[in-house]
Design a protein around this motif. Structure first.
Motif, PDB file in Angstrom:
ATOM      1  N   LYS A   1     -22.073   2.269  18.205  1.00 15.19           N
ATOM      2  CA  LYS A   1     -21.471   0.787  18.562  1.00 15.19           C
ATOM      3  C   LYS A   1     -20.706   0.409  17.340  1.00 15.19           C
ATOM      4  N   GLY A   2     -20.416   1.403  17.138  1.00 20.12           N
ATOM      5  CA  GLY A   2     -19.628   0.397  15.529  1.00 20.12           C
ATOM      6  C   GLY A   2     -18.508   1.107  15.727  1.00 20.12           C
ATOM      7  N   LYS A   3     -16.838   0.512  14.660  1.00 23.56           N
ATOM      8  CA  LYS A   3     -16.176   0.552  14.787  1.00 23.56           C
ATOM      9  C   LYS A   3     -15.261   2.166  13.958  1.00 23.56           C
ATOM     10  N   ILE A   4     -14.238   2.853  13.595  1.00 30.16           N
ATOM     11  CA  ILE A   4     -14.005   3.241  12.736  1.00 30.16           C
ATOM     12  C   ILE A   4     -12.896   2.936  12.020  1.00 30.16           C
ATOM     13  N   VAL A   5     -13.605   2.528  10.454  1.00 27.06           N
ATOM     14  CA  VAL A   5     -12.343   1.484   9.593  1.00 27.06           C
ATOM     15  C   VAL A   5     -11.349   2.832   8.763  1.00 27.06           C
ATOM     16  N   SER A   6     -12.100   3.871   8.848  1.00 24.85           N
ATOM     17  CA  SER A   6     -11.508   5.323   7.922  1.00 24.85           C
ATOM     18  C   SER A   6     -11.621   5.923   8.174  1.00 24.85           C
ATOM     19  N   ALA A   7     -10.940   7.174   8.069  1.00 24.88           N
ATOM     20  CA  ALA A   7     -11.583   8.535   8.246  1.00 24.88           C
ATOM     21  C   ALA A   7     -10.509   9.740   7.521  1.00 24.88           C
ATOM     22  N   GLU A   8     -11.411  10.661   6.657  1.00 23.51           N
ATOM     23  CA  GLU A   8     -10.839  11.626   5.248  1.00 23.51           C
ATOM     24  C   GLU A   8     -11.384  12.237   5.424  1.00 23.51           C
ATOM     25  N   ILE A   9     -11.032  13.958   4.946  1.00 28.31           N
ATOM     26  CA  ILE A   9     -11.739  14.974   4.482  1.00 28.31           C
ATOM     27  C   ILE A   9     -11.274  15.247   3.431  1.00 28.31           C
ATOM     28  N   GLU A  10     -12.635  15.548   2.814  1.00 28.70           N
ATOM     29  CA  GLU A  10     -12.326  15.548   1.037  1.00 28.70           C
ATOM     30  C   GLU A  10     -13.290  17.493   1.493  1.00 28.70           C
ATOM     31  N   GLU A  11     -13.369  17.822  -0.039  1.00 29.76           N
ATOM     32  CA  GLU A  11     -14.112  18.926  -0.347  1.00 29.76           C
ATOM     33  C   GLU A  11     -14.621  18.059  -2.057  1.00 29.76           C
ATOM     34  N   GLU A  12     -16.085  18.031  -1.413  1.00 26.69           N
ATOM     35  CA  GLU A  12     -17.012  17.810  -1.871  1.00 26.69           C
ATOM     36  C   GLU A  12     -18.504  18.589  -2.916  1.00 26.69           C
ATOM     37  N   ASP A  13     -18.515  19.066  -3.885  1.00 31.87           N
ATOM     38  CA  ASP A  13     -19.232  19.883  -4.254  1.00 31.87           C
ATOM     39  C   ASP A  13     -18.996  21.245  -3.455  1.00 31.87           C
ATOM     40  N   GLY A  14     -17.993  21.312  -3.569  1.00 28.81           N
ATOM     41  CA  GLY A  14     -17.973  22.572  -2.406  1.00 28.81           C
ATOM     42  C   GLY A  14     -17.934  22.750  -0.890  1.00 28.81           C
ATOM     43  N   LYS A  15     -18.132  21.664  -0.691  1.00 29.72           N
ATOM     44  CA  LYS A  15     -18.167  21.778   0.960  1.00 29.72           C
ATOM     45  C   LYS A  15     -16.939  20.937   1.658  1.00 29.72           C
ATOM     46  N   LEU A  16     -15.943  21.143   2.431  1.00 26.76           N
ATOM     47  CA  LEU A  16     -15.383  20.750   3.201  1.00 26.76           C
ATOM     48  C   LEU A  16     -15.940  19.822   4.018  1.00 26.76           C
ATOM     49  N   LEU A  17     -15.548  18.543   3.736  1.00 29.88           N
ATOM     50  CA  LEU A  17     -16.133  17.506   4.551  1.00 29.88           C
ATOM     51  C   LEU A  17     -15.500  15.982   5.195  1.00 29.88           C
ATOM     52  N   TYR A  18     -14.966  16.203   6.421  1.00 30.62           N
ATOM     53  CA  TYR A  18     -15.111  14.516   7.447  1.00 30.62           C
ATOM     54  C   TYR A  18     -15.917  13.690   6.817  1.00 30.62           C
ATOM     55  N   SER A  19     -15.405  12.493   6.131  1.00 32.60           N
ATOM     56  CA  SER A  19     -16.133  11.131   5.627  1.00 32.60           C
ATOM     57  C   SER A  19     -15.633   9.769   7.256  1.00 32.60           C
ATOM     58  N   PHE A  20     -16.522   9.653   7.381  1.00 32.10           N
ATOM     59  CA  PHE A  20     -15.604   8.465   8.356  1.00 32.10           C
ATOM     60  C   PHE A  20     -17.014   7.309   7.499  1.00 32.10           C
ATOM     61  N   ASP A  21     -16.224   6.215   7.688  1.00 32.74           N
ATOM     62  CA  ASP A  21     -16.420   4.761   7.250  1.00 32.74           C
ATOM     63  C   ASP A  21     -16.382   3.530   8.519  1.00 32.74           C
ATOM     64  N   ILE A  22     -17.557   3.466   9.050  1.00 35.21           N
ATOM     65  CA  ILE A  22     -17.777   2.687  10.640  1.00 35.21           C
ATOM     66  C   ILE A  22     -18.872   1.128  10.185  1.00 35.21           C
ATOM     67  N   LYS A  23     -18.167   0.153  10.403  1.00 33.88           N
ATOM     68  CA  LYS A  23     -18.043  -0.903  10.270  1.00 33.88           C
ATOM     69  C   LYS A  23     -19.057  -0.987  12.159  1.00 33.88           C
ATOM     70  N   THR A  24     -19.819  -1.105  12.073  1.00 32.31           N
ATOM     71  CA  THR A  24     -20.790  -2.221  13.747  1.00 32.31           C
ATOM     72  C   THR A  24     -21.493  -3.723  13.049  1.00 32.31           C
ATOM     73  N   ALA A  25     -20.198  -4.434  14.942  1.00 31.99           N
ATOM     74  CA  ALA A  25     -20.413  -6.084  14.331  1.00 31.99           C
ATOM     75  C   ALA A  25     -21.953  -6.268  13.825  1.00 31.99           C
ATOM     76  N   GLY A  26     -21.520  -7.236  13.237  1.00 27.22           N
ATOM     77  CA  GLY A  26     -23.526  -8.077  13.258  1.00 27.22           C
ATOM     78  C   GLY A  26     -24.353  -7.353  11.939  1.00 27.22           C
ATOM     79  N   LYS A  27     -23.725  -6.391  11.600  1.00 28.91           N
ATOM     80  CA  LYS A  27     -24.466  -5.788   9.810  1.00 28.91           C
ATOM     81  C   LYS A  27     -23.677  -5.273   8.980  1.00 28.91           C
ATOM     82  N   SER A  28     -24.364  -5.440   7.664  1.00 34.21           N
ATOM     83  CA  SER A  28     -23.850  -5.958   6.672  1.00 34.21           C
ATOM     84  C   SER A  28     -23.614  -3.987   6.306  1.00 34.21           C
ATOM     85  N   GLY A  29     -23.237  -4.803   5.563  1.00 32.79           N
ATOM     86  CA  GLY A  29     -22.233  -3.043   5.035  1.00 32.79           C
ATOM     87  C   GLY A  29     -21.895  -1.887   5.872  1.00 32.79           C
ATOM     88  N   ILE A  30     -21.488  -0.985   5.475  1.00 33.36           N
ATOM     89  CA  ILE A  30     -20.598   0.036   6.717  1.00 33.36           C
ATOM     90  C   ILE A  30     -21.937   1.035   6.747  1.00 33.36           C
TER      91      ILE A  30
END
Length: 580
Positions: free
Chosen positions: A517-546
């Motif tokens: 039910k959320g909307k993707i605000v940002s998306a990036e690919i990064e390397e964190e602790d030796g792992k290659l990860l896609y990171s998505f920030d998703i905002k849901t209407a009526g819900k605080s935070g992401i």
């Protein structure tokens, strides 16, 4: 008295002795003629495909894991082990080395699991090839079946090389249609149910019952067949274990439904062309509406044999190009539809070009054009076009039919000799006779012929409008991606996307499945602790935070973590400190 002299006369055509004094073996002319017969040559071609594929995958190399997965599924079912778990020691360590058919399908593999692997693979390939050959022979005349099987042969060999069940499914769909055409409703329903429990998409074969008499009987037979086949594994496993197996199967299917990077489908092609991310289901729904529209358009008249045969071809192609998990080997199913369509329709340059493009291996786009052409044919013409000014359609078993009337300008009034109907294929009407009212009919009109011979005419403009309407629907299908939300994945360091095994589209689909039910605000690919990860920030209407969703760029596994506004502020501050 001298001894009698023995004279030996050697025939002119006798084999001459070779250097070793032995006669050279020779095939008799009659045997050679038999080998050169088209039917025998075709049989040898398919036998050669079966043997070659078996040697490639079962004797010379054991790196291909598809058939070992099929074999082991039966033993796992009997032992009560999870059919859909990973067994690297048995069937490979890759993520795609999983069993994805139903528990009933695992039971079906019992005859191929008992022999040694090469023999089991040989029998499996032989069954796949035999079913599609028999199916095509059932629905076409001998001459047309020969040509159709030649067209299908390359795709069949590709399917056999992959050890898949696609050739079998193609044959099952064609046989289910033939069974319904022959009045064998229970056989047709059982074939569709069995095919669906191997691969889900054969359920589309239920559309073959549209427009037939007693559709409720077909629905009842189909439901009973499903119930019986779903419960069939109870002969080797317990009810509780079987329920757990079906729950695991559902989880695997749900995971595959969100995979946007796999498959050779129309959806995948459009995603790649428009560089956009969108779900599969909108295009699949649109394609289904286009598939069924000719039935809605012809709802006032019973579909004729030629219409039903064309619909069979359309279903076979549709089942592949709109299947989000379609592979190159899956196109043997669409190839069967293409072959039946090509050999039963008039030869045109357009059809021949499409045939060559499809056989050249350019799968998705040419088959999409073939399918749209089939849908056009379903709307424009229902029965056989005549070579005379007009022939009233006389369809066995149907009270009425809508027939297209060709132009009568410049045509001879003399009725030519009717073609021989002895080679008529299943689903093709007998050659109709000429109407006595041909002189009163305008070019481009349609005629409704009732059983008592009454003729009702209406303008051909309706067909033109139907064709235009189909083009509008096709245009809507192709413009659906314009409404999709495009997500651009940002690289935190150059070259990260090249290292990823999971595509950005697939990672985005996984993120959306975790937070639907959320909307993707940002998306990036990064390397964190030796792992290659896609990171998505998703905002849901009526819900605080992401919600922060991380998707492993190698394995595709995703996880979600909710961040409050305070946590989000802390993370942004930490990121600012990392920047130089």
């Amino acid at each position: 008295m001298s001894a009698p002299t023995l004279h030996l006369h050697t025939p002119l055509n006798a084999p001459r002795p070779d250097a070793a004094g032995l006669g050279a073996s020779r095939v008799s002319p009659r045997a050679a003629a038999r080998l050169l017969q088209p039917q025998v040559a075709l049989l040898l071609l398919y036998v050669g495909e079966v043997v070659t594929a078996t040697l490639q995958r079962g004797v010379f190399s054991h790196a291909h894991t598809t058939f070992p997965i099929f074999r082991q599924s039966f033993y796992h079912l009997v032992a009560g082990r999870d059919l859909y778990a990973s067994y690297p020691a048995e069937q490979g360590a890759q993520a795609f080395d999983l069993f994805k058919y139903s528990p009933t399908a695992a039971l079906f593999f019992a005859p191929f699991a008992w022999p040694a692997l090469p023999w089991g693979l040989f029998f499996w390939n032989a069954v796949n090839a035999a079913v599609i050959v028999i199916a095509v022979r059932r629905v076409l005349s001998r001459r047309r079946a020969l040509m159709a099987l030649v067209i299908i042969a390359p795709a069949t060999f590709n399917a056999l090389q992959s050890s898949s069940s696609n050739a079998l499914i193609a044959g099952v769909l064609v046989l289910s249609w033939w069974a319904l055409e022959s009045g064998r409703t229970l056989t047709g329903a059982t074939a569709i149910a069995a095919g669906t429990l191997v691969k889900l998409f054969p359920i589309v074969g239920a559309a073959f019952a549209i427009g037939r008499t007693r559709p409720s009987r077909f629905a009842a037979y189909l439901a009973l067949s499903f119930l019986a086949l779903v419960a069939l594994p109870l002969i080797v496993t317990s009810p509780d274990t079987l329920l757990r197996q079906y729950a695991s199967w559902r989880a695997v299917l749900m995971a595959d439904a969100g995979d946007l990077s796999f498959g050779m489908s129309v959806m995948r092609v459009l995603r790649a062309s428009f560089r956009m991310d969108f779900a599969n289901w909108p295009l699949q729904v649109a394609g289904t509406l286009v598939l069924l529209f000719p039935h809605v358009w012809r709802r006032r008249s019973a579909p004729g044999p030629r219409f039903r045969r064309r619909f069979l071809c359309s279903v076979l192609v549709y089942a592949v190009i709109f299947n989000h998990q379609a592979e190159h080997a899956s196109y043997v199913i669409a190839s069967a539809g293409l072959a039946i369509w090509y050999v039963t329709e008039p030869r045109t340059l357009w059809r021949s070009v499409l045939l060559l493009l499809c056989m050249a291996g350019l799968d998705t786009i040419p088959y999409l054009l073939v399918w749209l052409s089939m849908q056009r044919d379903l709307l424009i013409d229902d029965e056989r076009r005549s070579d005379t000014p007009f022939r009233a359609a006389e369809i066995l078993g149907h009270s009425s039919v809508v027939a297209r009337i060709p132009s009568i300008a410049g045509r001879s009034e003399r009725h030519p000799r009717a073609p021989d109907d002895s080679s008529r294929s299943v689903g093709e009407p007998p050659t109709p006779r000429r109407s006595r009212h041909a002189a009163d009919i305008r070019a481009g009109d349609h005629v409704y012929v009732s059983r008592n011979g009454t003729h009702h005419y209406f303008s051909g403009d309706r067909t033109v409008k139907a064709y235009r309407f189909l083009l509008v629907i096709a245009a809507l299908v192709l413009t659906v991606p314009a409404y999709a939300q495009a997500v651009k994945v940002k690289e935190t360091a150059p070259g990260l996307l090249k290292r990823a095994k999971v595509t950005p589209e697939a990672a985005t689909a996984t993120a959306r499945s975790l937070v639907p039910k959320g909307k993707i605000v940002s998306a990036e690919i990064e390397e964190e602790d030796g792992k290659l990860l896609y990171s998505f920030d998703i905002k849901t209407a009526g819900k605080s935070g992401i919600d922060e969703v991380n998707v492993d760029a190698i394995s595709g596994k995703g996880s979600v973590q909710h961040e409050s506004p305070q946590d989000e502020a802390k993370e942004k501050a930490a990121d600012m400190k990392k920047k130089p």
